[in-house]
Design a protein around this motif. Sequence first.
Motif, PDB file in Angstrom:
ATOM      1  N   GLY A 102       0.836  -1.184   0.000  1.00  0.00           N
ATOM      2  CA  GLY A 102       0.000   0.000   0.000  1.00  0.00           C
ATOM      3  C   GLY A 102       0.873   1.235   0.000  1.00  0.00           C
ATOM      4  N   TYR A 104       1.032   5.762  -0.913  1.00  0.00           N
ATOM      5  CA  TYR A 104       0.310   7.020  -1.023  1.00  0.00           C
ATOM      6  C   TYR A 104       0.687   7.755  -2.308  1.00  0.00           C
ATOM      7  CZ  TYR A 104      -0.580   6.661   4.055  1.00  0.00           C
ATOM      8  OH  TYR A 104      -0.974   6.268   5.316  1.00  0.00           O
ATOM      9  N   PRO A 115       5.582   8.090   4.551  1.00  0.00           N
ATOM     10  CA  PRO A 115       4.304   7.728   5.147  1.00  0.00           C
ATOM     11  C   PRO A 115       4.079   8.344   6.526  1.00  0.00           C
ATOM     12  CG  PRO A 115       5.257   5.822   4.091  1.00  0.00           C
ATOM     13  CD  PRO A 115       6.309   6.901   4.045  1.00  0.00           C
ATOM     14  N   VAL A 118       2.053  11.613   6.920  1.00  0.00           N
ATOM     15  CA  VAL A 118       0.620  11.659   6.607  1.00  0.00           C
ATOM     16  C   VAL A 118      -0.247  11.832   7.842  1.00  0.00           C
ATOM     17  CG1 VAL A 118      -1.309  10.289   5.693  1.00  0.00           C
ATOM     18  CG2 VAL A 118       0.871  10.393   4.452  1.00  0.00           C
ATOM     19  N   VAL A 125      -7.169  11.670   3.732  1.00  0.00           N
ATOM     20  CA  VAL A 125      -6.669  10.546   2.937  1.00  0.00           C
ATOM     21  C   VAL A 125      -7.836   9.869   2.225  1.00  0.00           C
ATOM     22  CG1 VAL A 125      -5.339   8.416   2.960  1.00  0.00           C
ATOM     23  CG2 VAL A 125      -4.856  10.205   4.649  1.00  0.00           C
ATOM     24  N   VAL A 127      -9.574   6.852   0.341  1.00  0.00           N
ATOM     25  CA  VAL A 127      -9.419   5.399   0.270  1.00  0.00           C
ATOM     26  C   VAL A 127     -10.643   4.769  -0.387  1.00  0.00           C
ATOM     27  CG1 VAL A 127      -8.033   5.355   2.397  1.00  0.00           C
ATOM     28  CG2 VAL A 127     -10.485   4.901   2.506  1.00  0.00           C
ATOM     29  N   TYR A 133      -6.533  -1.455   2.837  1.00  0.00           N
ATOM     30  CA  TYR A 133      -5.847  -0.269   3.342  1.00  0.00           C
ATOM     31  C   TYR A 133      -6.795   0.669   4.075  1.00  0.00           C
ATOM     32  CZ  TYR A 133      -7.100   0.855  -1.522  1.00  0.00           C
ATOM     33  OH  TYR A 133      -7.750   0.976  -2.731  1.00  0.00           O
ATOM     34  N   LEU A 137      -5.706   1.654   7.768  1.00  0.00           N
ATOM     35  CA  LEU A 137      -5.562   3.067   8.140  1.00  0.00           C
ATOM     36  C   LEU A 137      -6.589   3.470   9.194  1.00  0.00           C
ATOM     37  CD1 LEU A 137      -4.840   4.581   4.612  1.00  0.00           C
ATOM     38  CD2 LEU A 137      -3.209   4.183   6.473  1.00  0.00           C
ATOM     39  N   VAL A 163      -4.052  13.464   0.250  1.00  0.00           N
ATOM     40  CA  VAL A 163      -3.407  12.158   0.037  1.00  0.00           C
ATOM     41  C   VAL A 163      -4.419  11.183  -0.564  1.00  0.00           C
ATOM     42  CG1 VAL A 163      -2.208  10.223   1.159  1.00  0.00           C
ATOM     43  CG2 VAL A 163      -1.904  12.554   2.041  1.00  0.00           C
ATOM     44  N   ALA A 165      -4.655   6.869  -1.025  1.00  0.00           N
ATOM     45  CA  ALA A 165      -4.034   5.596  -0.648  1.00  0.00           C
ATOM     46  C   ALA A 165      -4.498   4.512  -1.600  1.00  0.00           C
ATOM     47  CB  ALA A 165      -4.398   5.223   0.787  1.00  0.00           C
ATOM     48  N   ARG A 187       6.436   2.315   1.124  1.00  0.00           N
ATOM     49  CA  ARG A 187       5.115   1.750   1.420  1.00  0.00           C
ATOM     50  C   ARG A 187       4.666   2.144   2.811  1.00  0.00           C
ATOM     51  NH1 ARG A 187       8.188  -3.511   2.190  1.00  0.00           N
ATOM     52  NH2 ARG A 187       8.155  -3.852   4.437  1.00  0.00           N
ATOM     53  N   PHE A 188       3.350   2.226   3.004  1.00  0.00           N
ATOM     54  CA  PHE A 188       2.827   2.437   4.350  1.00  0.00           C
ATOM     55  C   PHE A 188       2.320   1.137   4.960  1.00  0.00           C
ATOM     56  CE2 PHE A 188      -0.969   3.293   1.705  1.00  0.00           C
ATOM     57  CZ  PHE A 188      -1.928   2.503   2.327  1.00  0.00           C
TER      58      PHE A 188
END
Length: 240
Positions: A102, A104, A115, A118, A125, A127, A133, A137, A163, A165, A187-188
């Motif tokens: 995952g 951003y 990451p 964020v 964010v 999504v 994700y 998150l 952001v 994701a 990556r997050f």
Amino acid sequence: MTIATDTVVEDLAPTGVLRASINLGNPVLAHGTEREPGGVTVDIAREVGARLGVPVELVCFDAARKSYEAMATGRADLCFLAVEPAREADVAFTAPYVVIEGVYAVPRDSAIATPSDVDRPGVRVGVKRGSAYDLFLTRTLRHATIVRGDEGVEVFLAEELEVAAGIRQPMTAFAADRPGIRLVEERFMEIRQAVGTTRSRRPETVAFLRDVVEELKAGGFVATALRDAGQSATLVAPPA
């Protein structure tokens, strides 16, 4: 090669058909249409059906949350989902067969570089609702605000969020097509994609699925299925 016993066949495919929920919304795992799906999850579903000795019905959806709901409500016998605590109450998972990342995306002039940048007040964010994700998150971000939509990149653009994701492969293509957007390369999260079935199944049924997944990874089946779908074989998960 792991072969299913009669007990496992009756438990996993009680209707005489193995119903597998396929998420067409994740291009790493599946592609095509409801009538003609393809990809690594489709190949694994058909291989499991072959080992059970039953036909396979592919029940296709455009989002992971819908695939999960089909599993939870008894409309599917097998699912292909990311392992997440919110799902494990209902789904018994194998070890991962694929690990994806995952990442951003942000406006090119954003101050966000990693990451860890964020999770701050005022950062929104985008999504995809119900995605792995989104779940991750939701339980890990403390200060940033999650904005959900049918697609994370769409709500990111429509609401001019800070952001977006998503999964690395489509996010890379998304950023490449837009000069004003860049990818945050680090990556997050790791998204561990696994085969699952309901927790109501017998322990030997779950063990059968776990053994099959390990054999398919070790024998090159998963790597070949990924390559055939235009994906990298480096995505294959390590042995359990």
